[in-house]
Design a protein around this motif. Sequence first.
Motif, PDB file in Angstrom:
ATOM      1  N   ILE A   1     -14.424  -0.578  -0.731  1.00  0.00           N
ATOM      2  CA  ILE A   1     -13.677   0.405  -1.515  1.00  0.00           C
ATOM      3  C   ILE A   1     -14.623   1.527  -1.903  1.00  0.00           C
ATOM      4  CG2 ILE A   1     -12.216   0.781  -3.538  1.00  0.00           C
ATOM      5  CD1 ILE A   1     -11.140  -1.229  -1.352  1.00  0.00           C
ATOM      6  N   LEU A   2     -14.272   2.741  -1.516  1.00  0.00           N
ATOM      7  CA  LEU A   2     -15.074   3.914  -1.815  1.00  0.00           C
ATOM      8  C   LEU A   2     -14.462   4.670  -2.991  1.00  0.00           C
ATOM      9  CD1 LEU A   2     -15.476   5.214   1.843  1.00  0.00           C
ATOM     10  CD2 LEU A   2     -16.955   3.633   0.594  1.00  0.00           C
ATOM     11  N   CYS A   3     -15.308   5.119  -3.894  1.00  0.00           N
ATOM     12  CA  CYS A   3     -14.862   5.995  -4.992  1.00  0.00           C
ATOM     13  C   CYS A   3     -15.016   7.425  -4.513  1.00  0.00           C
ATOM     14  CB  CYS A   3     -15.725   5.788  -6.234  1.00  0.00           C
ATOM     15  SG  CYS A   3     -15.517   4.189  -6.993  1.00  0.00           S
ATOM     16  N   VAL A   4     -13.956   8.188  -4.615  1.00  0.00           N
ATOM     17  CA  VAL A   4     -13.966   9.575  -4.174  1.00  0.00           C
ATOM     18  C   VAL A   4     -13.951  10.464  -5.415  1.00  0.00           C
ATOM     19  CG1 VAL A   4     -12.660  11.337  -2.928  1.00  0.00           C
ATOM     20  CG2 VAL A   4     -12.778   9.005  -2.039  1.00  0.00           C
ATOM     21  N   ASP A   5     -14.934  11.347  -5.515  1.00  0.00           N
ATOM     22  CA  ASP A   5     -14.984  12.306  -6.617  1.00  0.00           C
ATOM     23  C   ASP A   5     -13.988  13.417  -6.296  1.00  0.00           C
ATOM     24  OD1 ASP A   5     -15.568  14.199  -8.558  1.00  0.00           O
ATOM     25  OD2 ASP A   5     -17.744  13.874  -8.444  1.00  0.00           O
ATOM     26  N   ALA A   6     -12.741  13.160  -6.612  1.00  0.00           N
ATOM     27  CA  ALA A   6     -11.663  14.093  -6.266  1.00  0.00           C
ATOM     28  C   ALA A   6     -11.804  15.411  -7.023  1.00  0.00           C
ATOM     29  CB  ALA A   6     -10.308  13.448  -6.540  1.00  0.00           C
ATOM     30  N   ALA A   7     -12.310  15.367  -8.239  1.00  0.00           N
ATOM     31  CA  ALA A   7     -12.502  16.607  -8.999  1.00  0.00           C
ATOM     32  C   ALA A   7     -13.511  17.508  -8.290  1.00  0.00           C
ATOM     33  CB  ALA A   7     -12.946  16.286 -10.424  1.00  0.00           C
ATOM     34  N   LYS A   8     -14.612  16.920  -7.833  1.00  0.00           N
ATOM     35  CA  LYS A   8     -15.632  17.686  -7.104  1.00  0.00           C
ATOM     36  C   LYS A   8     -15.086  18.188  -5.764  1.00  0.00           C
ATOM     37  CE  LYS A   8     -20.448  17.391  -5.605  1.00  0.00           C
ATOM     38  NZ  LYS A   8     -21.633  16.505  -5.512  1.00  0.00           N
ATOM     39  N   ALA A   9     -14.344  17.330  -5.085  1.00  0.00           N
ATOM     40  CA  ALA A   9     -13.761  17.729  -3.796  1.00  0.00           C
ATOM     41  C   ALA A   9     -12.795  18.888  -3.985  1.00  0.00           C
ATOM     42  CB  ALA A   9     -13.054  16.540  -3.151  1.00  0.00           C
ATOM     43  N   ARG A  10     -11.970  18.804  -5.017  1.00  0.00           N
ATOM     44  CA  ARG A  10     -11.012  19.893  -5.296  1.00  0.00           C
ATOM     45  C   ARG A  10     -11.759  21.183  -5.609  1.00  0.00           C
ATOM     46  NH1 ARG A  10      -7.866  21.867  -9.824  1.00  0.00           N
ATOM     47  NH2 ARG A  10      -5.929  22.725  -9.012  1.00  0.00           N
ATOM     48  N   ALA A  11     -12.820  21.090  -6.408  1.00  0.00           N
ATOM     49  CA  ALA A  11     -13.623  22.266  -6.736  1.00  0.00           C
ATOM     50  C   ALA A  11     -14.263  22.872  -5.488  1.00  0.00           C
ATOM     51  CB  ALA A  11     -14.686  21.903  -7.767  1.00  0.00           C
ATOM     52  N   ALA A  12     -14.514  22.023  -4.480  1.00  0.00           N
ATOM     53  CA  ALA A  12     -15.101  22.488  -3.217  1.00  0.00           C
ATOM     54  C   ALA A  12     -14.042  23.013  -2.246  1.00  0.00           C
ATOM     55  CB  ALA A  12     -15.889  21.358  -2.572  1.00  0.00           C
ATOM     56  N   GLY A  13     -12.770  22.997  -2.666  1.00  0.00           N
ATOM     57  CA  GLY A  13     -11.722  23.565  -1.826  1.00  0.00           C
ATOM     58  C   GLY A  13     -10.804  22.578  -1.139  1.00  0.00           C
ATOM     59  N   VAL A  14     -11.008  21.281  -1.341  1.00  0.00           N
ATOM     60  CA  VAL A  14     -10.114  20.296  -0.742  1.00  0.00           C
ATOM     61  C   VAL A  14      -8.765  20.368  -1.454  1.00  0.00           C
ATOM     62  CG1 VAL A  14      -9.696  17.826  -0.334  1.00  0.00           C
ATOM     63  CG2 VAL A  14     -12.012  18.781  -0.059  1.00  0.00           C
ATOM     64  N   VAL A  15      -7.707  20.458  -0.674  1.00  0.00           N
ATOM     65  CA  VAL A  15      -6.351  20.537  -1.216  1.00  0.00           C
ATOM     66  C   VAL A  15      -5.737  19.136  -1.184  1.00  0.00           C
ATOM     67  CG1 VAL A  15      -4.075  21.581  -0.949  1.00  0.00           C
ATOM     68  CG2 VAL A  15      -6.129  22.911  -0.415  1.00  0.00           C
ATOM     69  N   PHE A  16      -5.185  18.724  -2.312  1.00  0.00           N
ATOM     70  CA  PHE A  16      -4.584  17.400  -2.437  1.00  0.00           C
ATOM     71  C   PHE A  16      -3.072  17.501  -2.554  1.00  0.00           C
ATOM     72  CE2 PHE A  16      -8.912  16.754  -3.740  1.00  0.00           C
ATOM     73  CZ  PHE A  16      -9.227  15.499  -3.248  1.00  0.00           C
ATOM     74  N   TYR A  17      -2.403  16.450  -2.063  1.00  0.00           N
ATOM     75  CA  TYR A  17      -0.952  16.337  -2.135  1.00  0.00           C
ATOM     76  C   TYR A  17      -0.624  14.963  -2.725  1.00  0.00           C
ATOM     77  CZ  TYR A  17      -1.769  19.950   1.336  1.00  0.00           C
ATOM     78  OH  TYR A  17      -2.232  21.059   1.987  1.00  0.00           O
ATOM     79  N   HIS A  18       0.532  14.848  -3.335  1.00  0.00           N
ATOM     80  CA  HIS A  18       0.892  13.617  -4.044  1.00  0.00           C
ATOM     81  C   HIS A  18       2.322  13.210  -3.679  1.00  0.00           C
ATOM     82  CE1 HIS A  18       0.503  10.655  -7.152  1.00  0.00           C
ATOM     83  NE2 HIS A  18       1.330  11.217  -7.989  1.00  0.00           N
ATOM     84  N   PRO A  19       2.523  12.605  -2.487  1.00  0.00           N
ATOM     85  CA  PRO A  19       3.877  12.281  -2.039  1.00  0.00           C
ATOM     86  C   PRO A  19       4.482  11.039  -2.687  1.00  0.00           C
ATOM     87  CG  PRO A  19       2.311  11.500  -0.444  1.00  0.00           C
ATOM     88  CD  PRO A  19       1.527  12.253  -1.493  1.00  0.00           C
ATOM     89  N   GLU A  20       3.645  10.239  -3.335  1.00  0.00           N
ATOM     90  CA  GLU A  20       4.095   8.944  -3.858  1.00  0.00           C
ATOM     91  C   GLU A  20       3.222   8.588  -5.043  1.00  0.00           C
ATOM     92  OE1 GLU A  20       3.902   4.977  -4.507  1.00  0.00           O
ATOM     93  OE2 GLU A  20       2.605   5.350  -2.815  1.00  0.00           O
TER      94      GLU A  20
END
Length: 168
Positions: A138-157
């Motif tokens: 199980i990997l922990c993803v720093d989603a806040a950092k990724a978003r700040a770097a330009g990664v776009v997230f979607y939330h279908p569920e």
Amino acid sequence: KLSRFLALLLRHQPARFALSLDAGGFADLDAVLRILKGLPNFRWATRADIDALLALPGRKRFEIVGGRIRALYGHTAIRLEYTPTSPPDTLYHGTAPENLDAIRNKGLLPMHRQYVHLATTPETARTIALRHTDEPMILCVDAAKARAAGVVFYHPEENIYLCEAVPA
């Protein structure tokens, strides 16, 4: 069996059954029911069976809106577009141990999917990964950092976020 067939029909091979999906991935529910009635293994399936499937606990895989049904994610036949959203600060990804070196070097990539699937809890990530390996990492993803770097997230569920890739 019904869930797996609906996944095949609504995610991967709608054309095989002459089923039309709109840009949002929706198909006419009556058309889906006609397809089910025409197949020997699914003649028993009714709208009540589909409703019961959608009401099961766990990951929500399908939704019905009006008289239309769709798979929420995991498509290979079409590319669904989702509304961008802000993720929680941390998300989780389950993978097989043999994938770790590639992930460290290249990041998380969708591989044979259209999006990288990230879970809101380590338990959900583990459950997903158990479909592919007996020893999930199980990997922990720093989603806040990724978003700040330009990664776009979607939330279908409720418990799943999607993105096109996560840098290493």
